[in-house]
Scaffold this motif. Structure first.
Motif, mmCIF file in Angstrom:
data_model
loop_
_atom_site.group_PDB
_atom_site.id
_atom_site.type_symbol
_atom_site.label_atom_id
_atom_site.label_comp_id
_atom_site.label_asym_id
_atom_site.label_seq_id
_atom_site.Cartn_x
_atom_site.Cartn_y
_atom_site.Cartn_z
ATOM 1 N N ALA A 159 0.807 -1.313 -0.120
ATOM 2 C CA ALA A 159 -0.019 0.130 -0.065
ATOM 3 C C ALA A 159 0.878 1.339 0.024
ATOM 4 C CB ALA A 159 -0.996 0.183 1.356
ATOM 5 N N LEU A 160 1.866 1.526 0.518
ATOM 6 C CA LEU A 160 2.786 2.528 0.720
ATOM 7 C C LEU A 160 3.328 2.658 -0.795
ATOM 8 C CD1 LEU A 160 4.905 1.601 4.120
ATOM 9 C CD2 LEU A 160 3.372 3.601 3.539
ATOM 10 N N TRP A 161 3.831 1.629 -1.328
ATOM 11 C CA TRP A 161 4.337 1.765 -2.583
ATOM 12 C C TRP A 161 3.283 2.133 -3.757
ATOM 13 C CZ3 TRP A 161 9.180 2.466 -3.573
ATOM 14 C CH2 TRP A 161 10.045 1.678 -2.665
ATOM 15 N N ASN A 162 2.046 1.643 -3.657
ATOM 16 C CA ASN A 162 1.043 2.182 -4.306
ATOM 17 C C ASN A 162 0.826 3.644 -4.120
ATOM 18 O OD1 ASN A 162 0.548 -0.317 -5.675
ATOM 19 N ND2 ASN A 162 -0.937 -0.976 -4.025
ATOM 20 N N GLY A 163 0.678 4.035 -2.874
ATOM 21 C CA GLY A 163 0.701 5.366 -2.541
ATOM 22 C C GLY A 163 1.766 6.411 -3.057
ATOM 23 N N SER A 164 3.055 5.719 -3.150
ATOM 24 C CA SER A 164 4.055 6.641 -3.523
ATOM 25 C C SER A 164 3.956 6.673 -5.120
ATOM 26 C CB SER A 164 5.427 5.841 -3.101
ATOM 27 O OG SER A 164 5.575 4.583 -3.875
ATOM 28 N N LYS A 165 3.403 5.968 -5.732
ATOM 29 C CA LYS A 165 2.998 5.881 -7.303
ATOM 30 C C LYS A 165 2.048 6.932 -7.511
ATOM 31 C CE LYS A 165 2.112 3.038 -11.390
ATOM 32 N NZ LYS A 165 1.896 1.638 -11.763
ATOM 33 N N LYS A 166 1.040 7.070 -6.669
ATOM 34 C CA LYS A 166 0.005 8.219 -7.201
ATOM 35 C C LYS A 166 0.541 9.546 -6.667
ATOM 36 C CE LYS A 166 -3.901 4.707 -6.067
ATOM 37 N NZ LYS A 166 -4.693 4.477 -5.104
ATOM 38 N N ASP A 167 1.339 9.700 -5.466
ATOM 39 C CA ASP A 167 1.611 11.152 -5.245
ATOM 40 C C ASP A 167 3.007 11.466 -5.795
ATOM 41 O OD1 ASP A 167 3.775 9.991 -3.781
ATOM 42 O OD2 ASP A 167 2.908 9.942 -1.885
ATOM 43 N N GLY A 168 3.502 10.675 -6.682
ATOM 44 C CA GLY A 168 4.799 11.136 -7.457
ATOM 45 C C GLY A 168 6.167 10.679 -7.006
ATOM 46 N N PHE A 169 6.075 10.319 -5.627
ATOM 47 C CA PHE A 169 7.403 10.124 -4.848
ATOM 48 C C PHE A 169 8.127 8.824 -5.570
ATOM 49 C CE2 PHE A 169 9.466 7.694 -1.491
ATOM 50 C CZ PHE A 169 10.545 8.471 -1.379
#
Length: 281
Positions: A159-169
């Motif tokens: 979930a952290l990696w999916n979130g980082s993909k969405k926010d550009g990180f």
């Protein structure tokens, strides 16, 4: 002294101190293992965290005390590390389904969490691929860290990696990762434990890339010394089998460094690898 004997010696230490203070470092020392790796080892092999095991064992013994003695509830609570009768009562009811005062009634059904012991079960039905990698330079990893619940790690980390993909990180890390490549760890990296130590219920998960440039604002640096690594394809499968299957028969000990999850670009085979720091026994 082999891996199984050492780990059982750590259990001996825990069991002998259930009515006193339990030092996780001492338990790890008994297992001839770092605190970081002992906590992960215990959770991976048993399916429960170390603190949860201790809590359940103490509440199991507390139930026996309530049934077989006239000790006051408050005295039993203090005996097993609870500061107040209320906190003890809540924990007791969560495990046993009844209040401590009700545990003394005849016919009341209680639960017991038995002492654990470790043993090797030789399966021999599924091979486990690995290779050894020697890195003769320190890894300078730049990124961000997040707190992860140990029991929910396999859910929270993706979930952290999916979130980082969405926010550009994630894209920022990808752009940084190929500026000056010099080893096989030129991909998205997840480091399990920032300082070679892991909390029992939660730990730091560092998301970053190997990078020698100026640290971008909002990011930090994690340095991992040079050393020898055992590398396994398929991170999730490797975590599940590392402590119980590979380590006991490998001839290696775990080094006092964090493990690294390496996530490769699309089309790479394998998709990801687990890098485990090791030293020869």
């Amino acid at each position: 002294m082999d891996w199984v004997e050492r780990t059982n010696r750590a259990i001996d230490y825990i069991e002998e101190n259930l009515t006193g203070d339990i030092n996780y470092s001492e338990a790890a020392k008994a297992a001839c293992c770092s605190t970081y790796h002992f906590s992960r080892l215990f959770a991976a092999v048993t399916g429960v965290t170390l603190s949860e095991y201790i809590r359940r064992r103490r509440l199991s013994l507390a139930a026996f005390d309530l049934q077989n003695s006239n000790e006051k509830v408050i005295d039993i609570a203090l005996k097993y590390g609870y500061d107040s009768p209320d906190s003890f009562a809540r924990a007791f009811q969560n495990m046993h389904g009844v209040k401590p005062s009700e545990a003394r009634e005849k016919g009341v059904q209680l639960k017991v969490f038995p002492r654990m012991s470790f043993q090797i079960i030789i399966k021999g039905d599924m091979e486990m691929e690995y290779r050894l990698e020697e890195l003769d330079f320190e890894l300078r990893i730049v990124g961000k860290r997040k707190t992860v619940n140990t029991k929910k790690a396999f859910e929270e980390i993706p979930a952290l990696w999916n979130g980082s993909k969405k926010d550009g990180f994630m894209q920022k890390l990808i752009d940084m990762s190929w500026e000056n490549p010099k080893c096989k760890l030129e991909s998205l990296l997840g480091i399990c434990g920032k300082e070679a130590a892991i909390m029992d219920e939660e730990f730091d998960y560092f998301m970053g890339v190997r990078y020698d440039g100026v640290v971008p604002e909002g990011m930090e640096v994690l340095i991992i010394p040079s050393g020898l690594w055992a590398v396994f394809p398929n991170v999730i499968d490797a975590w599940k089998r590392l402590y119980s299957e590979w380590l006991p028969t490998s001839g290696y000990e775990l080094a006092n460094l964090p493990c690294i999850e390496c996530h490769y670009p699309p089309g790479h085979d394998p998709d990801n690898e687990l890098w485990v720091p090791i030293v020869k026994k």
